[in-house]
Design a protein around this motif. Structure first.
Motif, short mmCIF file in Angstrom:
data_model
loop_
_atom_site.label_atom_id
_atom_site.label_comp_id
_atom_site.label_asym_id
_atom_site.label_seq_id
_atom_site.Cartn_x
_atom_site.Cartn_y
_atom_site.Cartn_z
N MET A 1 0.85 -1.18 0.00
CA MET A 1 0.00 0.00 0.00
C MET A 1 0.89 1.24 0.00
SD MET A 1 -3.23 0.94 2.46
CE MET A 1 -2.38 1.23 3.99
N SER A 2 0.65 2.16 -0.94
CA SER A 2 1.44 3.40 -1.01
C SER A 2 0.70 4.53 -0.32
CB SER A 2 1.71 3.75 -2.47
OG SER A 2 0.51 4.14 -3.10
N LEU A 3 1.37 5.65 -0.16
CA LEU A 3 0.78 6.81 0.49
C LEU A 3 -0.28 7.48 -0.38
CD1 LEU A 3 3.93 8.42 2.14
CD2 LEU A 3 2.15 7.05 3.23
N ASP A 4 -0.18 7.32 -1.72
CA ASP A 4 -1.13 7.99 -2.60
C ASP A 4 -2.32 7.11 -2.95
OD1 ASP A 4 0.42 6.29 -4.12
OD2 ASP A 4 0.44 7.60 -5.87
N HIS A 5 -2.28 5.84 -2.61
CA HIS A 5 -3.40 4.94 -2.89
C HIS A 5 -3.40 3.83 -1.86
CE1 HIS A 5 -6.26 2.38 -4.94
NE2 HIS A 5 -6.52 3.40 -5.75
N GLY A 6 -4.61 3.45 -1.45
CA GLY A 6 -4.73 2.36 -0.49
C GLY A 6 -4.71 1.01 -1.18
N TYR A 7 -5.41 0.07 -0.60
CA TYR A 7 -5.51 -1.26 -1.18
C TYR A 7 -6.27 -1.19 -2.50
CZ TYR A 7 -4.22 -3.32 3.33
OH TYR A 7 -3.56 -3.68 4.48
N TYR A 8 -5.87 -2.04 -3.42
CA TYR A 8 -6.62 -2.22 -4.66
C TYR A 8 -7.58 -3.38 -4.46
CZ TYR A 8 -3.36 0.95 -6.92
OH TYR A 8 -2.64 2.06 -7.26
N LEU A 9 -8.55 -3.47 -5.34
CA LEU A 9 -9.57 -4.51 -5.26
C LEU A 9 -8.93 -5.90 -5.12
CD1 LEU A 9 -12.67 -4.89 -5.41
CD2 LEU A 9 -12.39 -5.25 -7.87
N GLU A 10 -7.88 -6.14 -5.89
CA GLU A 10 -7.23 -7.45 -5.88
C GLU A 10 -6.51 -7.77 -4.57
OE1 GLU A 10 -7.45 -5.79 -10.02
OE2 GLU A 10 -6.77 -5.01 -8.09
N ASP A 11 -6.26 -6.75 -3.75
CA ASP A 11 -5.57 -6.94 -2.48
C ASP A 11 -6.49 -7.37 -1.35
OD1 ASP A 11 -3.25 -5.92 -3.72
OD2 ASP A 11 -3.75 -3.86 -3.11
N LEU A 12 -7.79 -7.22 -1.55
CA LEU A 12 -8.76 -7.41 -0.47
C LEU A 12 -9.41 -8.78 -0.51
CD1 LEU A 12 -10.34 -3.87 -0.73
CD2 LEU A 12 -8.80 -4.68 1.07
N SER A 13 -9.67 -9.33 0.69
CA SER A 13 -10.38 -10.61 0.79
C SER A 13 -11.17 -10.64 2.10
CB SER A 13 -9.40 -11.78 0.72
OG SER A 13 -8.47 -11.71 1.78
N PRO A 14 -12.25 -11.42 2.12
CA PRO A 14 -13.06 -11.50 3.33
C PRO A 14 -12.22 -11.87 4.55
CG PRO A 14 -14.23 -12.50 1.50
CD PRO A 14 -12.83 -12.20 1.02
N GLY A 15 -12.53 -11.20 5.66
CA GLY A 15 -11.82 -11.45 6.91
C GLY A 15 -10.79 -10.38 7.23
N MET A 16 -10.31 -9.67 6.21
CA MET A 16 -9.35 -8.59 6.48
C MET A 16 -10.06 -7.49 7.26
SD MET A 16 -7.42 -8.34 2.79
CE MET A 16 -6.26 -7.05 3.29
N GLU A 17 -9.34 -6.85 8.19
CA GLU A 17 -9.96 -5.77 8.95
C GLU A 17 -8.94 -4.72 9.34
OE1 GLU A 17 -10.12 -7.09 13.57
OE2 GLU A 17 -11.58 -8.10 12.30
N ALA A 18 -9.46 -3.56 9.69
CA ALA A 18 -8.63 -2.45 10.17
C ALA A 18 -9.44 -1.68 11.21
CB ALA A 18 -8.22 -1.55 9.02
N SER A 19 -8.71 -0.97 12.09
CA SER A 19 -9.35 -0.23 13.18
C SER A 19 -8.68 1.11 13.40
CB SER A 19 -9.25 -1.01 14.50
OG SER A 19 -9.86 -2.26 14.42
N VAL A 20 -9.42 2.02 14.02
CA VAL A 20 -8.87 3.25 14.56
C VAL A 20 -9.44 3.44 15.96
CG1 VAL A 20 -8.55 4.42 12.34
CG2 VAL A 20 -10.66 4.76 13.61
N SER A 21 -8.71 4.17 16.79
CA SER A 21 -9.22 4.47 18.13
C SER A 21 -9.15 5.96 18.38
CB SER A 21 -8.42 3.71 19.20
OG SER A 21 -7.08 4.12 19.18
#
Length: 145
Positions: A1-21
């Motif tokens: 993942m670069s600073l100018d773009h996040g994940y691409y469609l091909e990078d994602l799969s069910p179960g992946m997660e992210a959080s903020v607090s």
């Protein structure tokens, strides 16, 4: 993942997660009221809020919900994604001083349509206060044609 773009469609799969607090402050609630125009006294006036079922001031529901946008827009999928829809079910109040953790988890990737579905949960001090589902448009990885 670069600073100018996040994940691409091909990078994602069910179960992946992210959080903020984030810990909710009086300043957050005041700034959100100013920005949104929602000056309901349950958010801003201690005396008024004392007469409600909550007994003290509560944060705006959409202030809490905005953390889903933070996760999705900055972490996963991240920069470049486009929000298509978001449902929200408010499960409990958020008070000044509560530590919020918003988590978004991939539930489905539609490669044909370029869409990704997420389950979203926000907890305050370990108790669920907001749940929902999000649908985002996520771009495909560029090809070297």
């Amino acid at each position: 993942m670069s600073l100018d773009h996040g994940y691409y469609l091909e990078d994602l799969s069910p179960g992946m997660e992210a959080s903020v607090s984030k810990t909710v402050t009086d300043e957050d609630i005041t700034a959100f009221a100013e920005l949104s125009g929602d000056i309901n006294p349950v958010h801003l006036n201690e005396e008024f809020a004392a007469g409600t079922v909550f007994k003290k001031r509560i944060a705006h529901g959409f202030l809490t919900g905005s953390l889903f946008s933070t996760v999705l827009g900055t972490k996963m999928p991240g920069p470049g994604c486009i929000y298509m829809s978001q449902t929200m079910k408010f499960k409990g109040p958020v008070f000044i001083g509560d530590e919020l953790i918003a988590t978004c988890k991939v539930t489905a990737v539609d490669m044909e349509k370029g869409r990704v579905s997420f389950d979203c949960v926000c907890e305050a001090n370990g108790r669920p206060v907001l749940t929902g589902e999000a649908l985002l448009m996520v771009s495909r990885r560029p090809t070297d044609d």
